[in-house]
Design a protein around this motif. Structure first.
Motif, mmCIF file in Angstrom:
data_model
loop_
_atom_site.group_PDB
_atom_site.id
_atom_site.type_symbol
_atom_site.label_atom_id
_atom_site.label_comp_id
_atom_site.label_asym_id
_atom_site.label_seq_id
_atom_site.Cartn_x
_atom_site.Cartn_y
_atom_site.Cartn_z
ATOM 1 N N GLU A 118 -16.383 -45.174 19.835
ATOM 2 C CA GLU A 118 -17.113 -45.988 19.706
ATOM 3 C C GLU A 118 -17.018 -47.077 18.277
ATOM 4 O OE1 GLU A 118 -20.901 -45.251 21.098
ATOM 5 O OE2 GLU A 118 -19.619 -43.950 22.118
ATOM 6 N N HIS A 119 -16.793 -46.531 17.063
ATOM 7 C CA HIS A 119 -17.197 -48.008 15.746
ATOM 8 C C HIS A 119 -15.942 -47.398 14.666
ATOM 9 C CE1 HIS A 119 -21.082 -45.698 16.856
ATOM 10 N NE2 HIS A 119 -21.622 -46.713 16.766
ATOM 11 N N VAL A 120 -15.603 -46.645 15.039
ATOM 12 C CA VAL A 120 -13.625 -47.357 14.079
ATOM 13 C C VAL A 120 -12.745 -47.162 14.871
ATOM 14 C CG1 VAL A 120 -11.827 -45.589 12.677
ATOM 15 C CG2 VAL A 120 -14.480 -45.146 12.710
ATOM 16 N N PRO A 121 -12.690 -48.651 14.672
ATOM 17 C CA PRO A 121 -11.266 -49.256 15.661
ATOM 18 C C PRO A 121 -10.516 -49.511 15.139
ATOM 19 C CG PRO A 121 -13.066 -51.102 14.296
ATOM 20 C CD PRO A 121 -13.520 -50.017 14.316
ATOM 21 N N GLY A 122 -9.356 -48.981 16.198
ATOM 22 C CA GLY A 122 -7.850 -48.664 15.705
ATOM 23 C C GLY A 122 -7.267 -47.197 15.270
ATOM 24 N N GLY A 123 -9.434 -46.484 15.205
ATOM 25 C CA GLY A 123 -8.949 -45.112 15.082
ATOM 26 C C GLY A 123 -8.691 -44.497 13.259
ATOM 27 N N LEU A 124 -8.704 -43.284 13.462
ATOM 28 C CA LEU A 124 -8.039 -42.839 12.232
ATOM 29 C C LEU A 124 -7.169 -42.969 11.455
ATOM 30 C CD1 LEU A 124 -11.690 -39.770 13.152
ATOM 31 C CD2 LEU A 124 -11.356 -41.890 11.286
ATOM 32 N N GLY A 125 -6.793 -42.471 10.346
ATOM 33 C CA GLY A 125 -5.142 -42.427 10.379
ATOM 34 C C GLY A 125 -5.244 -40.806 9.842
ATOM 35 N N HIS A 126 -4.911 -40.106 9.201
ATOM 36 C CA HIS A 126 -4.934 -38.217 9.109
ATOM 37 C C HIS A 126 -6.184 -38.114 9.328
ATOM 38 C CE1 HIS A 126 -2.601 -34.325 8.086
ATOM 39 N NE2 HIS A 126 -3.129 -34.996 7.233
ATOM 40 N N VAL A 127 -6.526 -36.827 9.996
ATOM 41 C CA VAL A 127 -7.308 -35.772 9.930
ATOM 42 C C VAL A 127 -6.847 -34.168 9.187
ATOM 43 C CG1 VAL A 127 -9.152 -33.986 10.846
ATOM 44 C CG2 VAL A 127 -8.423 -37.160 11.804
ATOM 45 N N LEU A 128 -7.706 -33.538 8.302
ATOM 46 C CA LEU A 128 -7.010 -33.469 7.256
ATOM 47 C C LEU A 128 -8.126 -31.675 7.123
ATOM 48 C CD1 LEU A 128 -4.948 -31.508 5.183
ATOM 49 C CD2 LEU A 128 -6.887 -33.262 3.390
ATOM 50 N N VAL A 129 -7.958 -30.730 7.267
ATOM 51 C CA VAL A 129 -8.993 -29.708 7.511
ATOM 52 C C VAL A 129 -8.910 -28.567 6.430
ATOM 53 C CG1 VAL A 129 -9.220 -27.419 8.882
ATOM 54 C CG2 VAL A 129 -8.259 -29.133 10.279
ATOM 55 N N MET A 130 -10.056 -28.762 6.377
ATOM 56 C CA MET A 130 -10.218 -28.180 5.272
ATOM 57 C C MET A 130 -11.120 -27.090 4.464
ATOM 58 S SD MET A 130 -10.932 -30.510 1.415
ATOM 59 C CE MET A 130 -9.644 -31.478 1.596
ATOM 60 N N PRO A 131 -11.336 -26.308 3.816
ATOM 61 C CA PRO A 131 -12.627 -25.472 3.947
ATOM 62 C C PRO A 131 -13.502 -26.170 3.452
ATOM 63 C CG PRO A 131 -10.775 -24.555 2.634
ATOM 64 C CD PRO A 131 -10.084 -26.032 2.643
ATOM 65 N N PHE A 132 -14.976 -26.300 4.047
ATOM 66 C CA PHE A 132 -16.452 -27.436 3.949
ATOM 67 C C PHE A 132 -16.648 -27.373 2.303
ATOM 68 C CE2 PHE A 132 -18.853 -23.334 4.418
ATOM 69 C CZ PHE A 132 -20.546 -23.728 3.347
ATOM 70 N N HIS A 133 -16.737 -25.748 1.259
ATOM 71 C CA HIS A 133 -17.093 -25.916 0.300
ATOM 72 C C HIS A 133 -15.936 -26.952 -1.013
ATOM 73 C CE1 HIS A 133 -13.901 -22.662 -0.490
ATOM 74 N NE2 HIS A 133 -14.102 -22.880 -0.996
ATOM 75 N N GLU A 134 -14.762 -27.372 -0.449
ATOM 76 C CA GLU A 134 -14.034 -27.985 -1.282
ATOM 77 C C GLU A 134 -13.814 -29.935 -0.448
ATOM 78 O OE1 GLU A 134 -10.251 -26.886 -0.950
ATOM 79 O OE2 GLU A 134 -10.387 -24.423 -1.170
ATOM 80 N N ILE A 135 -14.700 -29.933 0.608
ATOM 81 C CA ILE A 135 -14.771 -31.129 0.525
ATOM 82 C C ILE A 135 -15.693 -32.757 -0.310
ATOM 83 C CG2 ILE A 135 -15.219 -33.136 2.509
ATOM 84 C CD1 ILE A 135 -14.738 -31.053 4.718
ATOM 85 N N MET A 136 -16.307 -32.272 -0.230
ATOM 86 C CA MET A 136 -17.559 -33.202 -1.087
ATOM 87 C C MET A 136 -16.501 -33.551 -2.449
ATOM 88 S SD MET A 136 -21.439 -32.680 -0.903
ATOM 89 C CE MET A 136 -21.397 -30.743 -1.130
ATOM 90 N N PRO A 137 -15.929 -32.216 -3.509
ATOM 91 C CA PRO A 137 -15.559 -32.350 -4.669
ATOM 92 C C PRO A 137 -14.511 -33.439 -4.777
ATOM 93 C CG PRO A 137 -15.742 -30.091 -4.562
ATOM 94 C CD PRO A 137 -16.317 -30.990 -3.406
ATOM 95 N N ALA A 138 -13.134 -33.291 -2.813
ATOM 96 C CA ALA A 138 -12.311 -34.295 -2.700
ATOM 97 C C ALA A 138 -12.133 -35.461 -3.042
ATOM 98 C CB ALA A 138 -11.659 -33.303 -1.684
ATOM 99 N N VAL A 139 -13.442 -35.851 -1.741
ATOM 100 C CA VAL A 139 -14.223 -36.833 -2.195
ATOM 101 C C VAL A 139 -14.243 -37.504 -3.043
ATOM 102 C CG1 VAL A 139 -16.146 -38.841 -0.573
ATOM 103 C CG2 VAL A 139 -14.938 -36.811 0.963
ATOM 104 N N ALA A 140 -15.183 -36.730 -3.817
ATOM 105 C CA ALA A 140 -15.354 -37.906 -4.748
ATOM 106 C C ALA A 140 -14.489 -37.585 -5.845
ATOM 107 C CB ALA A 140 -16.791 -36.673 -5.936
ATOM 108 N N GLU A 141 -13.357 -37.002 -5.896
ATOM 109 C CA GLU A 141 -11.878 -37.090 -6.888
ATOM 110 C C GLU A 141 -11.560 -38.363 -6.053
ATOM 111 O OE1 GLU A 141 -10.054 -33.167 -7.245
ATOM 112 O OE2 GLU A 141 -12.098 -32.851 -8.537
ATOM 113 N N GLY A 142 -11.502 -38.917 -5.242
ATOM 114 C CA GLY A 142 -10.717 -39.832 -4.394
ATOM 115 C C GLY A 142 -9.610 -39.559 -3.552
ATOM 116 N N THR A 143 -9.364 -38.310 -3.677
ATOM 117 C CA THR A 143 -8.010 -37.361 -2.720
ATOM 118 C C THR A 143 -8.197 -37.449 -1.813
ATOM 119 O OG1 THR A 143 -8.180 -35.338 -4.648
ATOM 120 C CG2 THR A 143 -6.536 -34.921 -2.574
#
Length: 275
Positions: A118-143
């Motif tokens: 409903e909110h992301v026209p054009g759709g997402l790019g890549h969805v990556l499965v990652m252990p939940f404790h690694e997600i925030m550091p990866a976003v913070a680092e720009g990975t």
């Protein structure tokens, strides 16, 4: 019998009394595993007789497992968050971007996919499965560009300098009026559900009656979480729905999985198989 649940405070709090012989019940053998692992076990039919899984994984396993009416996580104000750096301030900016999720079979992922349509026209790019404790550091680092987080991340994400782009729980509750189905307790269909449910409820009632007794067990399995965050976690995710799903709980589950089935995100299922 073997029981698998996560080391998160809501699970260790709920199952403390049963796991430590504080109630009249056969002592279980406990296996600690994150939700992605138990989702896989349930789908493959290789896991313990009783497990905590995502509601998002339930349609894949109903032929082998039955949903128990208690012990899980369902509530209000406790939904997953979509986190980004401050450079992303509108959902449309996720179009074509990489987003990390804790599991493709999770409730969080289903909510995210329904919201993104409903909110992301054009759709997402890549969805990556990652252990939940690694997600925030990866976003913070720009990975990665954005992350879908659950559980205690609701309380700790500011420590990573991250921005809440969307609270999916608030979106879901506003759109449907239902609480959010997160984690389910399931048992092999060969087992009698009634005594299992009675053991879970007795364990929960004990924990509510003697919360201080549970603290060392909770702390032991949530070593990177301070006591205050652990308490917030328990207060948020352990509630009356943990005691009993009730009619409103089942309605919420049917709404979520029914919408997801219509979009082809989960297999179709008979609503009666949930009861």
């Amino acid at each position: 019998m073997k029981i698998a649940y996560s080391p998160c405070p809501n699970d260790t709090f709920t199952f403390y009394a049963w796991a430590h012989g504080r109630i009249e019940a056969p002592l279980p053998e406990v296996v600690y595993a994150d939700i992605d692992q138990t989702n896989q076990w349930a789908e493959q039919g290789t896991g313990p007789e009783m497990m905590k899984i995502s509601y998002g994984a339930l349609p894949w396993v109903l032929d082998q497992y039955q949903l128990l009416p208690c012990g899980g996580a369902l509530g209000r104000g406790c939904g997953p968050l979509v986190l980004t750096k401050d450079t992303y301030t509108e959902p449309v900016q996720l179009s074509g971007k990489t987003v990390a999720v804790p599991s493709e079979r999770s409730t969080a992922y289903l909510l995210f996919r329904l919201w993104a349509e409903e909110h992301v026209p054009g759709g997402l790019g890549h969805v990556l499965v990652m252990p939940f404790h690694e997600i925030m550091p990866a976003v913070a680092e720009g990975t990665i560009d954005a992350g879908l987080v659950i559980h205690e991340a609701r309380f700790t994400y500011p420590e990573y300098g991250l921005h809440e782009l969307q609270d999916l729980g608030s979106w879901w509750e506003t759109a449907t009026g239902h609480p959010i189905p997160l984690g389910a307790i399931v048992a092999k269909r060969s087992l009698d559900a009634a005594p299992l449910a009675s053991y879970i409820r007795a364990s929960l009632e004990y924990a509510w009656a003697y919360p201080d007794e549970t603290k060392s067990y909770v702390r032991e399995h949530a070593q990177e979480m301070n006591d205050e965050v652990a308490k917030q976690h328990i207060d948020l995710y352990v509630n009356e729905f943990t005691r009993d799903l009730g009619e409103s709980g089942y309605q919420a589950i049917e709404e979520l999985l029914g919408r997801a089935a219509e979009k082809g995100l989960v297999p179709s299922f008979k609503e009666t198989s949930l009861w």
